[in-house]
Motif scaffolding. Structure first.
Motif, short mmCIF file in Angstrom:
data_model
loop_
_atom_site.label_atom_id
_atom_site.label_comp_id
_atom_site.label_asym_id
_atom_site.label_seq_id
_atom_site.Cartn_x
_atom_site.Cartn_y
_atom_site.Cartn_z
N GLU A 184 0.83 -1.21 0.00
CA GLU A 184 0.00 0.00 0.00
C GLU A 184 0.87 1.26 0.00
N ALA A 194 3.92 1.54 -0.99
CA ALA A 194 4.66 1.62 -2.26
C ALA A 194 3.78 2.25 -3.33
N GLU A 195 2.50 1.93 -3.29
CA GLU A 195 1.61 2.39 -4.36
C GLU A 195 1.13 3.82 -4.13
N HIS A 196 1.00 4.24 -2.87
CA HIS A 196 0.39 5.54 -2.63
C HIS A 196 1.19 6.49 -1.76
N GLY A 197 2.33 6.04 -1.26
CA GLY A 197 3.11 6.91 -0.38
C GLY A 197 2.50 6.97 1.00
N ARG A 231 1.26 9.54 2.78
CA ARG A 231 0.02 10.29 2.93
C ARG A 231 -1.13 9.69 2.14
N GLY A 232 -0.81 9.18 0.95
CA GLY A 232 -1.86 8.63 0.10
C GLY A 232 -2.35 7.26 0.53
N ALA A 233 -1.55 6.55 1.30
CA ALA A 233 -1.96 5.22 1.76
C ALA A 233 -3.08 5.35 2.77
N SER A 234 -3.99 4.42 2.77
CA SER A 234 -5.08 4.44 3.75
C SER A 234 -5.00 3.19 4.60
N ARG A 273 10.22 0.32 -4.44
CA ARG A 273 9.39 1.49 -4.74
C ARG A 273 9.10 2.32 -3.49
N PHE A 331 10.92 2.56 -0.86
CA PHE A 331 12.15 3.25 -0.53
C PHE A 331 12.36 4.45 -1.45
N GLY A 364 10.15 6.09 -3.15
CA GLY A 364 9.16 7.11 -2.83
C GLY A 364 9.58 7.95 -1.63
N ARG A 368 10.42 12.00 -1.66
CA ARG A 368 9.69 12.92 -0.78
C ARG A 368 10.64 13.76 0.07
#
Lengths: 215, 215, 215, 215
Positions: free
Chosen positions: A35, A37-40, A42-45, A118, A120, A122, A126
């Motif tokens: 999760e 890796a895919e959304h970072g 803040r974007g991860a839920s 990914r 890492f 990301g 950031r």
DNA sequence: GATGAATGAGGGTTCATTCAT
DNA sequence: TATGAATGAACCCTCATTCAT
């Protein structure tokens, strides 16, 4: 969009509770890596992580302290794995042996653990707000490697290069097969289920680097 | 639309309204690129974009249709800028001239537009959900470049390599100076305000590639 | 969902500005009636009214003081039109002549001005917060009609009924062909573009009422 | 789901959780019906529904999926209740028995559940965008009733009428006591707290219809 | 230990209206 | 008179987290 692969425990057996608890944390960590890796961060839920782990959001929060803490944990774990990756690598058989082995290990890791790479990447993109704590040791290793490379040049085994940049370039090329896997697949026509050709990639990167370093 | 690189508001002065509006959109786009680069589509907040642009969230929404649309717009813009980057590059003076120039341009772009490169990399890492629409043309160019490289090998100007992987490697190395800039700075001790040494980087990458391709 | 019929000025001619302005207000009123009929006061949007009138939202607000004021205006207008509807109706030729005419006029109005009827019905459903101001006069007329009906009963022309409820029933039946037009169309298989059969409806309602009132 | 008329929370007492949850949904549905009846789907606000239900907006959204879904749910529920209304009505005792009973039930429902009737009427006025899914079955019943009415005419029990329009007229008159309740109260001088005279209304409507149908 | 219920803060977006020209 | 720009309030809804059992 991407199919949310539910990470399941292999099987729990009649293990004691503590172990069971530990294994659930493993499942959660694995889910979190994907999760994040895919959304970072803040974007991860947490809902997304819970779904991937196959548990309820409430249960997830029962096992973790917070999203940030979970992120920090998996990041630390990845950094540790990263270091383990070079356990037992031969330092004293010259650049060819070392670099071939090093590149092969990095390529393999990128192809088998793309989410870790990914995540890492990301974090670094950031500005690496959580990594600075961990990087102290990493820097040590990097400087050590730089001295190794300079030593090779001193011996005339390779031409003189900026050892730090050489390391960046190797990292960049090998990690690209995790970071840019989708692009690589698209451009080369390899469908999503099929693995990229690890041996071929390793050979190409190794050849470019070794020949590029010839005195 | 294609040629316009991202600009920060030069000066508003006594400008006419149309231009003022256009410039505010530019400011918004620039702010959006930074926010999206740092947090991805899902993690980015319109509040964050508005803050970076120095306007209210309501005002931002007066200028954009939606977060998704804004993301798609800057992504398209970046892709176009990317393509423009190689306008006028000499194809027929052999690999050395071409690759030197190509690498130099890529390194320069990474150092001057790190947010754009990061945003693009983030999109690809996430599976490139919005890029597939744009990639058709990009693939054409990649295949054309592959034929060019193969031609050089046919003429004996370079050794035979996988032309697609060669391109990946050049992309990876040059883009790394945007993606991994923080890591590069940290490891090499260059403080955050100071620019990385563009000439040095270009020279190192070019040397590795050109020598690595020698027959 | 429903096709937003743009209400256009028939043609403006070389009229003076005042008249032009007045005509634009007519267009706005017509647009407002449709929007308010479909969504009620709170659900209606000034954007929707502007779209239906074929002008910009800003321009609309230049011509009106507020959404509420516009609503009040069209409501008042509808009430006035309603009263005009019975101009010249013969009161002294007995119940049959009167009721036939009255019902026919009401049915015709429902079929030709469904939006007006719906807007009015919606207002009443909501508790008629804006109508109480207007209803004073309306009540007068209703009481007058009640006395007329009672007079017929006194003369033995019809059986004795609650004159107020009789009026409600006539209103309900005739207005239903505006309020419930979609249901009527659906149940009877009349497609949306085609008009309902006015003569048939008038005849059926009239027959039911006149026969239902026989002594 | 079909039989449950809308209820207000009778008493919570020491109830088990499942029932408490179910009852809260009932409260929410009741609140939603009132809000939707007053303002329509677009004009209704979740804040308004939450206020009427006596809970916070966040809590409301914990219990519902979306405003639209809640609207669809109450609309479906109303339609079902509507159908149940005529359970056990005697079809074979002739028009007088049937129509008296039918009208009485409709009047009673309008007087006891005015919000439901208004919500339904509003939906139809707006073009019934959500009802078309449910109307298929309703049409069946309407056609069946039409055949019943035609049968009575065949037997000479009533005069020949358009059976569909007869149904519309009965619906219109009876539902008017929900839709136009405020107007009815105003015109007849019945204050808002007091109930309308159900028996009187039923009698007047029934008399008009039965006499109006005499051969 | 485990779980359904709850919640304050904030998410993106639209609104009627006003400002400035 | 007319119109693009701007705005504060409100909109529906989701979030990470905590409560209560």
């Amino acid at each position: 969009m991407a199919t949310a692969a539910v990470v399941t425990l292999r099987h729990v057996g009649r293990g004691d509770l503590a172990r069971k608890r530990g294994e659930l944390r493993d499942v959660i960590r694995a889910a979190a890596i994907v999760e994040f890796a895919e959304h970072g961060l803040r974007g991860a839920s947490t809902q997304g992580i819970a779904d991937r782990a196959g548990i309820s959001k409430t249960k997830l929060h029962y096992y973790i302290a917070s999203k940030e803490e979970l992120y920090a944990e998996v990041l630390t774990q990845i950094t540790a794995t990263w270091a383990d990756l070079f356990e037992g690598i031969a330092l004293d058989n010259g650049p060819e042996a070392f670099l071939s082995d090093y590149i092969a290990r990095k390529v393999r890791f990128s192809l088998t653990h793309p989410a870790e790479v990914r995540l890492f990447t990301g974090e670094v993109m950031r500005g690496a707000p959580m990594l600075h704590k961990v990087w102290a040791g990493s820097r040590e290793a990097t400087l050590r490697a730089s001295r190794l490379i300079d030593g090779w040049a001193d011996q005339g085994l390779i031409r003189r290069v900026d050892p730090l940049l050489l390391q960046f370039h190797i990292w960049a090329m090998t990690e690209a097969y995790a970071v840019m896997a989708v692009e690589a697949r698209f451009m080369s026509g390899v469908p999503e289920g099929t693995a990229l050709n690890e041996a071929h990639i390793s050979a190409e990167v190794t050849a470019l680097v070794l020949r590029g370093l010839r005195p």
